[in-house]
Design an enzyme around this catalytic site. Structure first.
Site, PDB file in Angstrom:
ATOM      1  N   SER A  35       7.915  60.348   0.997  1.00  0.00           N
ATOM      2  CA  SER A  35       9.161  60.899   1.535  1.00  0.00           C
ATOM      3  C   SER A  35      10.232  61.113   0.481  1.00  0.00           C
ATOM      4  CB  SER A  35       9.711  59.975   2.629  1.00  0.00           C
ATOM      5  OG  SER A  35       9.940  58.671   2.120  1.00  0.00           O
ATOM      6  N   ASP A 332      19.936  56.849   3.628  1.00  0.00           N
ATOM      7  CA  ASP A 332      19.494  55.990   4.720  1.00  0.00           C
ATOM      8  C   ASP A 332      18.934  54.715   4.107  1.00  0.00           C
ATOM      9  OD1 ASP A 332      16.899  56.575   3.833  1.00  0.00           O
ATOM     10  OD2 ASP A 332      16.505  58.020   5.434  1.00  0.00           O
ATOM     11  N   HIS A 335      16.195  56.054   1.275  1.00  0.00           N
ATOM     12  CA  HIS A 335      16.217  57.257   0.441  1.00  0.00           C
ATOM     13  C   HIS A 335      17.593  57.490  -0.181  1.00  0.00           C
ATOM     14  CE1 HIS A 335      13.168  57.882   3.674  1.00  0.00           C
ATOM     15  NE2 HIS A 335      12.428  58.130   2.609  1.00  0.00           N
TER      16      HIS A 335
END
Length: 372
Positions: A35, A332, A335
């Site tokens: 991600s 978040d 990340h």
């Protein structure tokens, strides 16, 4: 949790000995991983690991959520800026055809790891073996469009970024209560196992034609102080390992294994798989110490999320978020913000050998321009 900026800071550069010199046109760019570098592949999958809804993307040029796990641009986007190229499209994007193939492709998928059993809770993700399989499929499409010779030259001269390992600790070893891997391996043994599997991935990438490869190591895991398992997380990190540099670079932030002696024969075997020096930087935790970067006011709390430190879950519509994400290291719980990503890429491009080894990306690109 006191965290340096993000796992990607700990990075190394694999440089093959005989990669083709770059042409005047921007070189192609290929991205593999999780991600931290996914730019939208998971939008096309039935999975819970996705970032296709606000507030993700609020600072992206279109101000729309694109599947990038950030408020704006992610690391591949910013590297593309430095290359003078448009961002490579997600491999699953229907628009990736014709001339767009010459730009490259992003195969990354949120939730994946080095191990195939990492990310099973996300159900449908593109595991690293499938990402490499798609890379072979991409090359067949490229040969059909551009011809054998140009396709081989494009792939051989391309820049490749691979970012893996964080989820193997966060989602496979630590955060899953009594996980199979934590019962199967003590942490130092798990790190060695992960490294051995990563070598196989890099060897396969080389077999597929990659010659300029940025390989990132794992690092601090992000904002993890909240949630029911927080106490267990902190205890297991403290008990499981010393905060020192191990074979995978400090695995999961203070969770790296004790340094293991590396005999010369072991280094030589690695070079046989992927020519070029694959050595870790010497000062990983200093590379992106947020307190050392002017303008960051908070390195412990995420911009949006839930629970203490906004450390639970992802950003979803309706959650509380800060007004100035540029002052925060984390977007978040997992990340970085766009500003943090820019600082990370700055180390890729211009960092000393403390952070990039054997040399930074600007030096590599300059050598390529000069030719053999």
């Amino acid at each position: 949790m006191d965290a340096a900026l993000v796992p990607l800071l700990v990075s190394l550069l694999a440089v093959a000995a005989h990669a083709p010199a770059a042409s005047a046109a921007p070189r192609a760019f290929f991205v593999f991983g999780d991600s931290l570098v996914d730019n939208g592949n998971n939008n096309y999958l039935l999975t819970t690991a996705r970032a296709d809804a606000p507030p993700y993307g609020i600072d992206y040029p279109s101000h729309r959520a694109t599947g990038r796990f950030s408020n704006g641009l992610n690391i591949p986007d910013i590297i593309s800026e430095h290359l003078g190229a448009e961002p490579a499209l997600p491999y699953l994007c229907p628009e990736l055809r014709g001339m767009k193939l010459l730009v490259g492709a992003n195969f990354a998928s949120a939730g994946v790891g080095i191990l195939n059993d990492t990310g099973v809770q996300f159900v449908n993700i593109i595991r690293i073996g499938d990402q490499l399989r798609y890379f072979g499929e991409y090359q067949r499409k490229l040969r059909a469009f551009a011809g054998e010779e140009q396709a081989a030259r494009l792939v051989g001269g391309a820049l490749v970024l691979i970012t893996l390992g964080g989820n193997d600790f966060v989602n496979n070893y630590y955060l899953v209560p009594m996980s199979m891997r934590s019962r199967q391996y003590a942490l130092p043994d798990y790190v060695r196992f992960i490294v051995s599997e990563y070598r196989k991935i890099l060897a396969r990438l080389y077999e597929l034609g990659a010659r300029r490869v940025i390989v990132t190591g794992t690092g601090p895991p992000g904002v993890r102080a909240g949630g029911a398992g927080a106490a267990q997380w902190r205890r297991r990190v403290r008990v499981g390992a010393e905060p020192r540099r191990g074979p995978l670079q400090p695995a999961a932030g203070g969770g790296g294994a004790r340094p293991q002696p590396r005999p010369r024969r072991r280094r030589l075997r690695r070079r046989q798989h992927l020519p070029g020096q694959l050595r870790l930087p010497r000062k990983p935790r200093r590379a992106m110490c947020c307190r050392c970067v002017p303008g960051f006011t908070n390195v412990k709390v995420a911009c949006c999320g839930q629970g203490p430190y906004n450390g639970i879950g992802l950003c979803t519509p309706g959650v509380q978020r800060v007004r100035r994400p540029e002052a925060y290291a984390f977007w978040d719980a997992f990340h970085p913000t766009e500003r943090a990503n820019r600082i990370i890429v700055g180390q890729f491009m211009h960092g000393s050998t403390d952070y990039m080894h054997p040399m930074n990306l600007t030096t590599i690109l300059a050598m390529d321009r000069e030719g053999p």
